[in-house]
Design a protein around this motif. Sequence first.
Motif, PDB file in Angstrom:
ATOM      1  N   MET A   1     -53.095  24.032  14.095  1.00 30.61           N
ATOM      2  CA  MET A   1     -52.103  25.071  13.913  1.00 30.61           C
ATOM      3  C   MET A   1     -52.400  26.210  14.886  1.00 30.61           C
ATOM      4  O   MET A   1     -53.541  26.571  15.101  1.00 30.61           O
ATOM      5  CB  MET A   1     -52.138  25.574  12.471  1.00 30.61           C
ATOM      6  CG  MET A   1     -51.187  26.723  12.226  1.00 30.61           C
ATOM      7  SD  MET A   1     -51.122  27.301  10.535  1.00 30.61           S
ATOM      8  CE  MET A   1     -50.634  25.822   9.700  1.00 30.61           C
ATOM      9  N   THR A   2     -51.337  26.799  15.397  1.00 32.31           N
ATOM     10  CA  THR A   2     -51.492  27.899  16.341  1.00 32.31           C
ATOM     11  C   THR A   2     -51.936  29.174  15.632  1.00 32.31           C
ATOM     12  O   THR A   2     -51.784  29.308  14.413  1.00 32.31           O
ATOM     13  CB  THR A   2     -50.165  28.184  17.064  1.00 32.31           C
ATOM     14  OG1 THR A   2     -49.231  28.685  16.106  1.00 32.31           O
ATOM     15  CG2 THR A   2     -49.604  26.933  17.739  1.00 32.31           C
ATOM     16  N   GLU A   3     -52.454  30.092  16.408  1.00 34.67           N
ATOM     17  CA  GLU A   3     -52.830  31.395  15.846  1.00 34.67           C
ATOM     18  C   GLU A   3     -51.598  32.113  15.296  1.00 34.67           C
ATOM     19  O   GLU A   3     -51.676  32.791  14.270  1.00 34.67           O
ATOM     20  CB  GLU A   3     -53.539  32.257  16.892  1.00 34.67           C
ATOM     21  CG  GLU A   3     -54.940  31.773  17.238  1.00 34.67           C
ATOM     22  CD  GLU A   3     -55.852  31.694  16.008  1.00 34.67           C
ATOM     23  OE1 GLU A   3     -55.910  32.683  15.242  1.00 34.67           O
ATOM     24  OE2 GLU A   3     -56.484  30.644  15.814  1.00 34.67           O
ATOM     25  N   ALA A   4     -50.473  31.961  15.994  1.00 33.77           N
ATOM     26  CA  ALA A   4     -49.242  32.585  15.506  1.00 33.77           C
ATOM     27  C   ALA A   4     -48.845  31.988  14.154  1.00 33.77           C
ATOM     28  O   ALA A   4     -48.436  32.718  13.242  1.00 33.77           O
ATOM     29  CB  ALA A   4     -48.116  32.420  16.522  1.00 33.77           C
ATOM     30  N   GLY A   5     -48.962  30.685  14.009  1.00 37.67           N
ATOM     31  CA  GLY A   5     -48.660  30.038  12.736  1.00 37.67           C
ATOM     32  C   GLY A   5     -49.564  30.551  11.629  1.00 37.67           C
ATOM     33  O   GLY A   5     -49.113  30.836  10.515  1.00 37.67           O
ATOM     34  N   LYS A   6     -50.846  30.692  11.941  1.00 32.94           N
ATOM     35  CA  LYS A   6     -51.784  31.234  10.949  1.00 32.94           C
ATOM     36  C   LYS A   6     -51.419  32.671  10.597  1.00 32.94           C
ATOM     37  O   LYS A   6     -51.502  33.076   9.430  1.00 32.94           O
ATOM     38  CB  LYS A   6     -53.216  31.179  11.492  1.00 32.94           C
ATOM     39  CG  LYS A   6     -53.778  29.777  11.587  1.00 32.94           C
ATOM     40  CD  LYS A   6     -55.181  29.806  12.173  1.00 32.94           C
ATOM     41  CE  LYS A   6     -55.722  28.408  12.380  1.00 32.94           C
ATOM     42  NZ  LYS A   6     -57.045  28.433  13.033  1.00 32.94           N
ATOM     43  N   GLY A   7     -51.011  33.438  11.585  1.00 34.43           N
ATOM     44  CA  GLY A   7     -50.617  34.825  11.341  1.00 34.43           C
ATOM     45  C   GLY A   7     -49.409  34.920  10.423  1.00 34.43           C
ATOM     46  O   GLY A   7     -49.339  35.799   9.560  1.00 34.43           O
TER      47      GLY A   7
END
Length: 141
Positions: free
Chosen positions: A1-7
């Motif tokens: 998962m991308t950092e943006a998705g985690k955010g």
Amino acid sequence: MTEAGKGMLAAILAMGVLHFTMMMWLYMSRMRAFKQAGVTPDTATYSTMRKLPDWALNPAANYNNLTEAPPLFYAVVIVIVLLGQADPINVALAWLYVGIRVAHSLWQSLVNRISIRMTLFAASWFVLGALIVRSGWQMAS
């Protein structure tokens, strides 16, 4: 998962923390108001509840409010993440939504002047609408 998705998913968790906090606030203020009014949970009725002071009613009203629009926010964020549309703009919008909802909860629970509360509520919907429109636009492209 991308950092943006985690955010973006972290924004859902933050809303969960807000919801839990408001539930605790509701419970503590209601129990304090019951004690002051000489009411017990066993003897409380709908009409008794309506006679409680605003400082006890407002957190309960806000808790109920958090079960209305925010579930759509949760669904929209999850869809955005699953579609791979999480990006810095959507992350910022998700956290802006959380911030506005925190401000709305505090305002409704502490002050509850309708004009400001309505403005905060509308602002949260505009942010949620931006997430929805932006995701739809990206899907159509």
